[in-house]
Design a protein around this motif. Structure first.
Motif, mmCIF file in Angstrom:
data_model
loop_
_atom_site.group_PDB
_atom_site.id
_atom_site.type_symbol
_atom_site.label_atom_id
_atom_site.label_comp_id
_atom_site.label_asym_id
_atom_site.label_seq_id
_atom_site.Cartn_x
_atom_site.Cartn_y
_atom_site.Cartn_z
ATOM 1 N N ARG A 280 0.820 -1.221 0.000
ATOM 2 C CA ARG A 280 0.000 0.000 0.000
ATOM 3 C C ARG A 280 0.850 1.266 0.000
ATOM 4 O O ARG A 280 0.387 2.336 -0.394
ATOM 5 N N ASP A 281 2.084 1.166 0.465
ATOM 6 C CA ASP A 281 2.936 2.344 0.618
ATOM 7 C C ASP A 281 3.815 2.608 -0.602
ATOM 8 O O ASP A 281 4.567 3.581 -0.610
ATOM 9 N N LEU A 282 3.747 1.758 -1.613
ATOM 10 C CA LEU A 282 4.661 1.852 -2.746
ATOM 11 C C LEU A 282 3.935 2.329 -3.996
ATOM 12 O O LEU A 282 2.848 1.847 -4.318
ATOM 13 N N ARG A 283 4.531 3.263 -4.713
ATOM 14 C CA ARG A 283 4.000 3.756 -5.977
ATOM 15 C C ARG A 283 4.997 3.368 -7.070
ATOM 16 O O ARG A 283 6.027 4.027 -7.243
ATOM 17 N N LEU A 284 4.695 2.285 -7.773
ATOM 18 C CA LEU A 284 5.604 1.798 -8.812
ATOM 19 C C LEU A 284 5.486 2.678 -10.052
ATOM 20 O O LEU A 284 4.392 3.099 -10.432
ATOM 21 N N ARG A 285 6.637 2.956 -10.677
ATOM 22 C CA ARG A 285 6.598 3.712 -11.921
ATOM 23 C C ARG A 285 7.718 3.241 -12.845
ATOM 24 O O ARG A 285 8.777 2.794 -12.388
ATOM 25 N N PHE A 286 7.455 3.340 -14.136
ATOM 26 C CA PHE A 286 8.449 2.992 -15.143
ATOM 27 C C PHE A 286 8.822 4.273 -15.871
ATOM 28 O O PHE A 286 7.963 4.952 -16.429
ATOM 29 N N GLY A 287 10.111 4.626 -15.815
ATOM 30 C CA GLY A 287 10.534 5.872 -16.439
ATOM 31 C C GLY A 287 12.001 5.842 -16.815
ATOM 32 O O GLY A 287 12.606 4.773 -16.995
ATOM 33 N N PRO A 288 12.618 7.018 -16.912
ATOM 34 C CA PRO A 288 13.995 7.098 -17.387
ATOM 35 C C PRO A 288 15.008 6.404 -16.497
ATOM 36 O O PRO A 288 16.112 6.073 -16.939
ATOM 37 N N ARG A 289 14.638 6.178 -15.229
ATOM 38 C CA ARG A 289 15.587 5.532 -14.316
ATOM 39 C C ARG A 289 15.941 4.119 -14.787
ATOM 40 O O ARG A 289 17.054 3.656 -14.560
ATOM 41 N N PHE A 290 15.011 3.451 -15.459
ATOM 42 C CA PHE A 290 15.293 2.103 -15.956
ATOM 43 C C PHE A 290 16.464 2.129 -16.932
ATOM 44 O O PHE A 290 17.421 1.351 -16.802
ATOM 45 N N ALA A 291 16.391 3.017 -17.912
ATOM 46 C CA ALA A 291 17.459 3.093 -18.906
ATOM 47 C C ALA A 291 18.773 3.543 -18.289
ATOM 48 O O ALA A 291 19.852 3.062 -18.661
#
Length: 423
Positions: A280-291
């Motif tokens: 519940r406390d985590l907001r997953l996101r996919f962005g430039p940090r992956f690259a």
């Protein structure tokens, strides 16, 4: 002796080792305390700790009041208490069960409600039943602490080397014999990795598999505000603590942003229990940090530049929605915060282990290599005691607390890896 990392844990370790008469070089790829050690909430707390950390945090509470005198500098420490608010009777019962963990230490820790709650946290119009108040808790200034401790270590003979990334270690007959920095070699027979969020990358180059991921937390500070509470306060919606300048640092009490990166997939199985516990406390996101993280070399030679030289300081952008919702929630619960003027916001990466407990330990596979990392958002308050324990392990002295729970080998010896909220 070489300490890698200039955050509060690395500087505290360097100070302790220097005070024990060892020759110490602390190497920091950027500047002292520029990452999470200066970006955290500034809480010095034993309340709501994982029970495995309580003995070490009790030692930290013994050390913090003397840190100004010990370093000869201002760290901003003040024992003002922290209130964990409860909205339901169930929470009140849970927190009361947690408080049993502190009874052997005889700290001021109790459940409060009604007039007593109002006396500790004046001006609160939040819809709460009461809370867990720990008067032994306190606060300090993150921007002051690590630099002050580093300078004290320097005065005791330590070499404090900034803009000096360690590229790797050298061994002789299987034991540590030195490190290679971007400026050249340093001979030593022991190394402490206190690299925070960079520790997995560094240790991986040594074929040491350290499970570690990062979460991002956003903080906002206000201009000085008269008449606000002296004690710190936490709910899921917001948390605050008073600053030395009279303003407040505020953050969400629960929301952390998790960037999906290549290690998210490599370590997914190890982190499943933690995800189930704290989803519940985590907001997953996919962005430039992956690259960006995919571009990091995972192996390199000691004679070539490393990722630590290409990224001196992790400086993520604060999450604007978190800033807005935090300020709004605080103003609704405490009308005085409606007058608060935001002055600055920032974000930092918290390094997290699968069980949310740090590593303060030697590594059996590489004699002379030690780790003091993975503090999972608890490193600032516990830092002075972590440095003390690390120094005792290195020098073979009787440890101030049992280090069993902090051993590196727990990641491979079958120990269940999951957080413990103490309830």
């Amino acid at each position: 002796m070489v300490v890698i990392g200039g955050g509060i844990v690395g500087t505290s370790t360097a100070l302790e080792l220097s005070e024990k008469g060892l020759r110490v070089a602390l190497c920091e790829k950027g500047g002292i305390g520029q990452e999470q050690s200066s970006r955290n909430w500034g809480w010095v707390r034993i309340s709501r700790r994982d029970p495995r950390e309580i003995p070490l945090m009790a030692e930290a509470l013994r050390l913090w009041p003397g840190m100004n005198e010990r370093t000869g500098r201002e760290l901003g420490y003040k024992k003002a208490g922290i209130m964990f608010a409860c909205r339901t009777d169930k929470q009140m019962a849970q927190y009361e069960r947690w408080s049993e963990h502190l009874k052997p230490y005889q700290f001021d820790c109790r459940m409060v409600s009604g007039a007593e709650f109002d006396a500790v946290i004046p001006g609160c119009e939040d819809d709460v039943k009461g809370g867990l108040f720990t008067g032994a808790d306190g606060r300090a200034e993150p921007q002051l602490a690590a630099p002050a401790i580093a300078e004290a270590a320097r005065e005791r003979g330590a070499a404090i080397l900034t803009e000096c990334a360690v590229r790797g270690v050298e061994t002789s007959a299987g034991n540590i014999s030195g490190v290679i920095t971007e400026r050249g070699p340093i001979a030593c027979d022991a190394v402490v990795l206190a690299g925070g969020a960079w520790s997995r990358l560094f240790s991986g180059n040594l074929d040491i598999d350290f499970p570690q991921l990062k979460v991002m937390n956003t903080v906002v500070r206000t201009e000085p505000l008269e008449g606000g509470p002296e004690a710190a306060y936490w709910t899921r919606d917001f948390a605050f603590r008073k600053r030395r300048d009279g303003g407040y640092s505020l953050a969400s009490g629960s929301v952390n942003v998790v960037d999906i990166v290549p290690d998210s997939f490599r370590l997914a199985f190890k982190y499943l229990p933690a995800m189930q516990h704290q989803w519940r406390d985590l907001r997953l996101r996919f962005g430039p940090r992956f690259a960006q993280e995919a571009s990091y070399a995972r192996k390199w030679r000691n004679d070539e530049p490393t990722p630590f030289e290409y990224t001196r300081v992790l400086d993520p952008k604060p999450h604007p929605k978190v800033v807005r919702t935090t300020l709004k929630a605080a103003a609704e619960a405490f009308p005085i915060f409606a007058k608060a003027k935001p002055r600055q916001s920032w974000a930092g990466y918290i390094d997290v282990t699968p069980d949310a407990v740090p590593v303060i330990s030697g590594v059996d596979a590489l004699p002379g290599f030690f780790m003091a990392t993975g503090f999972s958002g608890h490193g600032f308050g516990i830092g002075p005691a972590a440095g003390k324990l690390m120094s005792e392990i290195i020098t073979g002295r009787t440890p101030c607390v049992d280090p069993h729970h902090f051993r590196f080998s727990r990641f491979s010896d079958g120990t269940p890896l999951k957080p413990d909220d103490g309830f």
